[in-house]
Scaffold this active site. Structure first.
Site, mmCIF file in Angstrom:
data_model
loop_
_atom_site.group_PDB
_atom_site.id
_atom_site.type_symbol
_atom_site.label_atom_id
_atom_site.label_comp_id
_atom_site.label_asym_id
_atom_site.label_seq_id
_atom_site.Cartn_x
_atom_site.Cartn_y
_atom_site.Cartn_z
ATOM 1 N N GLU A 1 10.467 19.330 -24.164
ATOM 2 C CA GLU A 1 9.721 19.521 -22.915
ATOM 3 C C GLU A 1 10.214 20.769 -22.165
ATOM 4 O OE1 GLU A 1 7.063 17.764 -22.443
ATOM 5 O OE2 GLU A 1 7.365 15.699 -23.134
ATOM 6 N N ASN B 1 0.465 19.889 -20.674
ATOM 7 C CA ASN B 1 0.175 19.039 -21.839
ATOM 8 C C ASN B 1 0.167 19.844 -23.142
ATOM 9 O OD1 ASN B 1 -0.151 16.640 -20.309
ATOM 10 N ND2 ASN B 1 -2.124 17.427 -19.623
ATOM 11 N N ARG C 1 0.808 -1.246 0.000
ATOM 12 C CA ARG C 1 0.000 0.000 0.000
ATOM 13 C C ARG C 1 0.835 1.288 0.000
ATOM 14 N NH1 ARG C 1 -3.409 -2.904 3.651
ATOM 15 N NH2 ARG C 1 -5.136 -3.791 2.460
ATOM 16 N N ARG D 1 -2.281 22.288 -13.945
ATOM 17 C CA ARG D 1 -1.254 21.305 -14.364
ATOM 18 C C ARG D 1 -1.502 20.796 -15.785
ATOM 19 N NH1 ARG D 1 1.581 16.446 -10.800
ATOM 20 N NH2 ARG D 1 2.862 15.688 -12.519
ATOM 21 N N HIS E 1 0.725 18.254 -26.493
ATOM 22 C CA HIS E 1 0.490 16.811 -26.339
ATOM 23 C C HIS E 1 -0.789 16.337 -27.027
ATOM 24 C CE1 HIS E 1 3.726 17.370 -23.541
ATOM 25 N NE2 HIS E 1 3.741 16.105 -23.188
ATOM 26 N N HIS F 1 0.000 13.389 -29.308
ATOM 27 C CA HIS F 1 -0.467 12.012 -29.065
ATOM 28 C C HIS F 1 -1.083 11.401 -30.321
ATOM 29 C CE1 HIS F 1 -0.695 12.516 -24.413
ATOM 30 N NE2 HIS F 1 0.498 12.178 -24.830
ATOM 31 N N LYS G 1 3.598 11.897 -10.925
ATOM 32 C CA LYS G 1 2.731 11.082 -11.789
ATOM 33 C C LYS G 1 3.464 9.777 -12.053
ATOM 34 C CE LYS G 1 -0.029 14.281 -14.552
ATOM 35 N NZ LYS G 1 -0.256 14.792 -15.914
ATOM 36 N N LYS H 1 8.181 23.566 -13.363
ATOM 37 C CA LYS H 1 7.263 22.441 -13.131
ATOM 38 C C LYS H 1 6.909 22.335 -11.649
ATOM 39 C CE LYS H 1 5.885 17.795 -13.972
ATOM 40 N NZ LYS H 1 6.010 16.535 -14.645
ATOM 41 N N GLU I 1 -3.738 17.641 -10.969
ATOM 42 C CA GLU I 1 -4.246 18.077 -12.282
ATOM 43 C C GLU I 1 -5.756 18.306 -12.298
ATOM 44 O OE1 GLU I 1 -2.126 16.480 -15.742
ATOM 45 O OE2 GLU I 1 -4.002 16.619 -16.846
ATOM 46 N N HIS J 1 8.596 10.588 -28.180
ATOM 47 C CA HIS J 1 7.505 11.373 -27.596
ATOM 48 C C HIS J 1 7.783 12.889 -27.701
ATOM 49 C CE1 HIS J 1 4.393 12.627 -24.836
ATOM 50 N NE2 HIS J 1 5.312 13.198 -24.069
HETATM 51 P P1 NAD Z 1 13.044 6.243 -21.759
HETATM 52 O O1 NAD Z 1 12.930 6.079 -20.310
HETATM 53 O O2 NAD Z 1 12.507 5.165 -22.633
HETATM 54 O O3 NAD Z 1 14.553 6.536 -22.131
HETATM 55 C C1 NAD Z 1 14.909 6.687 -23.493
HETATM 56 C C2 NAD Z 1 16.073 5.770 -23.861
HETATM 57 O O4 NAD Z 1 17.272 6.311 -23.313
HETATM 58 C C3 NAD Z 1 15.943 4.363 -23.294
HETATM 59 O O5 NAD Z 1 16.435 3.445 -24.222
HETATM 60 C C4 NAD Z 1 16.854 4.412 -22.072
HETATM 61 O O6 NAD Z 1 17.332 3.158 -21.658
HETATM 62 C C5 NAD Z 1 17.953 5.287 -22.575
HETATM 63 N N1 NAD Z 1 18.741 5.980 -21.564
HETATM 64 C C6 NAD Z 1 18.369 6.413 -20.352
HETATM 65 N N2 NAD Z 1 19.338 7.119 -19.791
HETATM 66 C C7 NAD Z 1 20.377 7.105 -20.647
HETATM 67 C C8 NAD Z 1 21.668 7.676 -20.627
HETATM 68 N N3 NAD Z 1 22.080 8.423 -19.609
HETATM 69 N N4 NAD Z 1 22.481 7.467 -21.694
HETATM 70 C C9 NAD Z 1 22.054 6.728 -22.762
HETATM 71 N N5 NAD Z 1 20.841 6.192 -22.850
HETATM 72 C C10 NAD Z 1 20.003 6.388 -21.800
HETATM 73 O O7 NAD Z 1 12.318 7.607 -22.255
HETATM 74 P P2 NAD Z 1 12.219 9.060 -21.604
HETATM 75 O O8 NAD Z 1 12.132 9.979 -22.755
HETATM 76 O O9 NAD Z 1 13.241 9.300 -20.566
HETATM 77 O O10 NAD Z 1 10.825 9.020 -20.867
HETATM 78 C C11 NAD Z 1 9.626 8.787 -21.565
HETATM 79 C C12 NAD Z 1 8.617 8.258 -20.573
HETATM 80 O O11 NAD Z 1 8.382 9.237 -19.576
HETATM 81 C C13 NAD Z 1 7.268 7.944 -21.214
HETATM 82 O O12 NAD Z 1 6.830 6.688 -20.766
HETATM 83 C C14 NAD Z 1 6.369 9.045 -20.684
HETATM 84 O O13 NAD Z 1 5.031 8.624 -20.544
HETATM 85 C C15 NAD Z 1 6.987 9.357 -19.353
HETATM 86 N N6 NAD Z 1 6.730 10.711 -18.855
HETATM 87 C C16 NAD Z 1 6.251 10.824 -17.596
HETATM 88 C C17 NAD Z 1 6.008 12.074 -17.072
HETATM 89 C C18 NAD Z 1 5.534 12.202 -15.660
HETATM 90 O O14 NAD Z 1 5.191 13.304 -15.252
HETATM 91 N N7 NAD Z 1 5.522 11.133 -14.902
HETATM 92 C C19 NAD Z 1 6.255 13.229 -17.835
HETATM 93 C C20 NAD Z 1 6.762 13.071 -19.120
HETATM 94 C C21 NAD Z 1 6.995 11.795 -19.639
HETATM 95 N N1 GLY Z 2 4.087 15.766 -17.915
HETATM 96 C C1 GLY Z 2 2.923 16.403 -17.461
HETATM 97 C C2 GLY Z 2 2.751 16.405 -15.987
HETATM 98 O O1 GLY Z 2 3.581 15.992 -15.223
HETATM 99 O O2 GLY Z 2 1.724 16.825 -15.551
#
Ligand code: NAD
Ligand code: GLY
Length: 348
Positions: free
Chosen positions: A176, A232, A112, A228, A235, A239, A134, A214, A224, A252
Site C-alpha cells: 500500500e 484503488n 447517531r 480518491r 485493487h 480483488h 472510510k 493519502k 471518493e 489483501h
Molecule cells: P488485520 O486488521 O486483520 O490485521 C492483520 C493481522 O495482524 C491480524 O491477525 C491482527 O490481529 C494482527 N496484528 C495487528 N497488529 C499487530 C501487531 N502489532 N503485531 C502482531 N500482529 C498484529 O489486517 P490489516 O491488514 O491491518 O487491515 C486489513 C483491513 O483493512 C481490511 O478489512 C481492509 O478492508 C481494511 N482497509 C481499510 C481501509 C480504509 O480506508 N478504511 C484501507 C485499506 C484497508
Molecule cells: N484505501 C482506499 C481509500 O481509503 O480510499
C-alpha cells in the site's frame, strides 16, 4: 406547497495524524478501547499505561477479516449500551484495519455518531486504513459493502507496534505504501527504491510520506467522487485474485501487489508507462518478498469478475492506471480486447 430546509453547511472535520511514540492522554469521558485478543495480548498493557479516562472499558472482538461483520458490531454496540455510553463518549480503535474499520463504523452509528480515535498497529492500517474515514464491515454480498464515511478525531501512529508484526503482514503494508508513491509521488518512489524499510528511521519516513500523500488525496476528495478512487490502483485486479483464491491464499496487500503488476502491464500496453518503469515497481515489490505473478486460468471469467467490484457499473469497468511513476489515470474506456490480451499474458 413546498417547505425548504436550508442545510448547506461547512463542517470542519480536520484532524491531526501523529507519527511518534504514543504520548500519555487523559480523557474526561467514558472511553472504550476496541481490540482483539492478539493485539491485546501483545500491546494492551503498553496502551493502558498511556491512557487515562473517567471510565475505561476494553471490548474485545474475535481476530480476523471473517469477523468484520454485523455480529461484531452488535457485540460492540451492546457493550456500549450496557455501560451507558453517551454522545460525549469516545471509542479507541486499537488494532489493524479490521478493528479500525469496525470501530469507526460502530462509532458512526452509536446514538447517531460519537467520536473515535485510531491507534493502528499494522503497517497497512498505519499508512492507509486509519486515515481518511472510510469505515465499514463485510456481508455475504462482499467486502466493505456496509459502512459510512466517519472521520476519526485523531490518529496516533506509533511504529513501535510494528516490531511484533509478522513479515508477511509487513510486506502487505509495503504494497500500500508503494501504491501511494507510484500514483502520486515520484520522489517518494525513488526514496523507496533506495531505502530499506526494515530500518526504523527509513520506515518512519515512509509512513510519514504515505500518510501525507493519502491525507492530501482525502482532503481533495473525502467521499471518493473522483481522485480518491486512484487509491484503488492494483485493487480492481487484486480483488478478483482474492476472490478466485477464496480470500485464503493471499493477504489483501499481496493481492494488491500482483494487481499493480497487472495494471502496469496494461498501462505499458496503452503507452502510459515504460517497461523500465514497470520493472522498477516490480523490483521494489520483490524486495519485500511480495508476490508479483499469478496464473490466470480463464481470462474471460477473470474479466467478468470485474463486474462484481463496487467500483464498476453494469456497463463499464473502472481501471486505475499509472501514468509513468507519480501520475495516475482513472478510466472506464479501456476496450475489452486489450484487457483480455493482458490477462492472457498472465495465463502462460
Ligand atoms: P488485520 O486488521 O486483520 O490485521 C492483520 C493481522 O495482524 C491480524 O491477525 C491482527 O490481529 C494482527 N496484528 C495487528 N497488529 C499487530 C501487531 N502489532 N503485531 C502482531 N500482529 C498484529 O489486517 P490489516 O491488514 O491491518 O487491515 C486489513 C483491513 O483493512 C481490511 O478489512 C481492509 O478492508 C481494511 N482497509 C481499510 C481501509 C480504509 O480506508 N478504511 C484501507 C485499506 C484497508
Ligand atoms: N484505501 C482506499 C481509500 O481509503 O480510499
Amino acid at each position: 406547497m413546498q417547505v425548504n430546509i436550508p442545510l448547506k453547511q461547512v463542517v470542519d472535520n480536520s484532524y491531526d495524524i501523529t507519527i511518534d511514540a504514543l504520548q500519555k492522554r487523559t480523557y474526561d469521558a467514558k472511553v472504550a478501547i476496541i481490540t482483539n485478543p492478539k493485539v491485546a495480548g501483545l500491546h494492551l498493557s503498553y496502551l493502558l499505561s498511556k491512557i487515562e479516562a473517567k471510565e475505561l472499558y476494553i471490548i474485545t472482538v474475535p481476530d480476523g477479516e471473517t469477523y468484520k461483520n454485523q455480529d461484531s458490531i452488535d457485540l460492540i454496540l451492546e457493550s456500549l449500551f450496557n455501560h451507558r455510553f453517551n454522545r460525549k463518549s469516545l471509542l479507541i480503535a486499537f488494532g489493524g484495519g479490521v478493528i479500525g474499520d469496525m470501530t469507526g463504523y460502530a462509532s458512526s452509528i452509536y446514538q447517531r455518531g460519537i467520536d473515535f480515535v485510531q491507534i493502528p498497529t499494522t503497517l497497512l492500517s498505519q499508512v492507509d486504513a486509519s486515515v481518511g474515514g472510510k469505515t465499514g464491515i463485510n456481508n455475504s454480498y462482499g467486502k466493505n459493502l456496509i459502512g459510512a464515511f466517519h472521520q476519526p478525531r485523531a490518529v496516533y501512529i506509533d511504529p513501535h507496534f510494528l516490531e511484533t508484526l509478522p513479515a508477511r503482514e509487513f510486506g502487505a503494508g509495503v504494497a500500500e505504501v508503494v501504491k501511494m508513491a507510484v500514483t502520486f509521488n515520484a520522489d517518494f518512489f525513488e526514496y523507496l527504491e533506495a531505502a530499506d524499510l526494515n530500518d526504523k528511521e527509513s520506515l518512519q519516513e515512509a509512513i510519514k510520506q504515505a500518510v501525507q500523500t493519502k491525507a492530501g488525496v482525502v482532503a481533495q476528495d473525502e467521499k471518493e467522487h473522483g481522485l480518491r478512487a486512484a487509491l484503488n490502483y492494483g485493487h480492481t485486479f487484486g480483488h478478483v485474485i482474492e476472490n478466485e483464491t477464496g480470500y485464503t491464499k493471499y493477504l489483501h496487500g499481496e493481492a494488491v501487489a500482483i494487481g499493480m503488476v497487472i495494471a502496469n502491464t496494461l498501462a505499458v500496453k496503452l503507452g502510459l508507462m515504460s517497461e523500465d518503469e514497470a520493472s522498477r515497481i516490480k523490483n521494489v515489490l520483490q524486495k519485500y518478498k511480495l508476490p508479483t505473478t499469478y496464473k490466470i486460468q480463464n481470462s474471460e471469467k477473470f474479466y467478468d469478475a470485474f463486474f462484481l467490484d463496487k467500483k464498476s457499473s453494469d456497463a463499464s469497468i473502472t481501471f486505475i492506471l499509472p501514468v509513468g511513476i507519480g501520475g495516475v489515470k482513472i478510466t472506464d474506456s479501456v476496450d475489452k480486447e486489450t484487457v483480455l490480451e493482458v490477462l492472457e499474458s498472465f495465463g502462460k
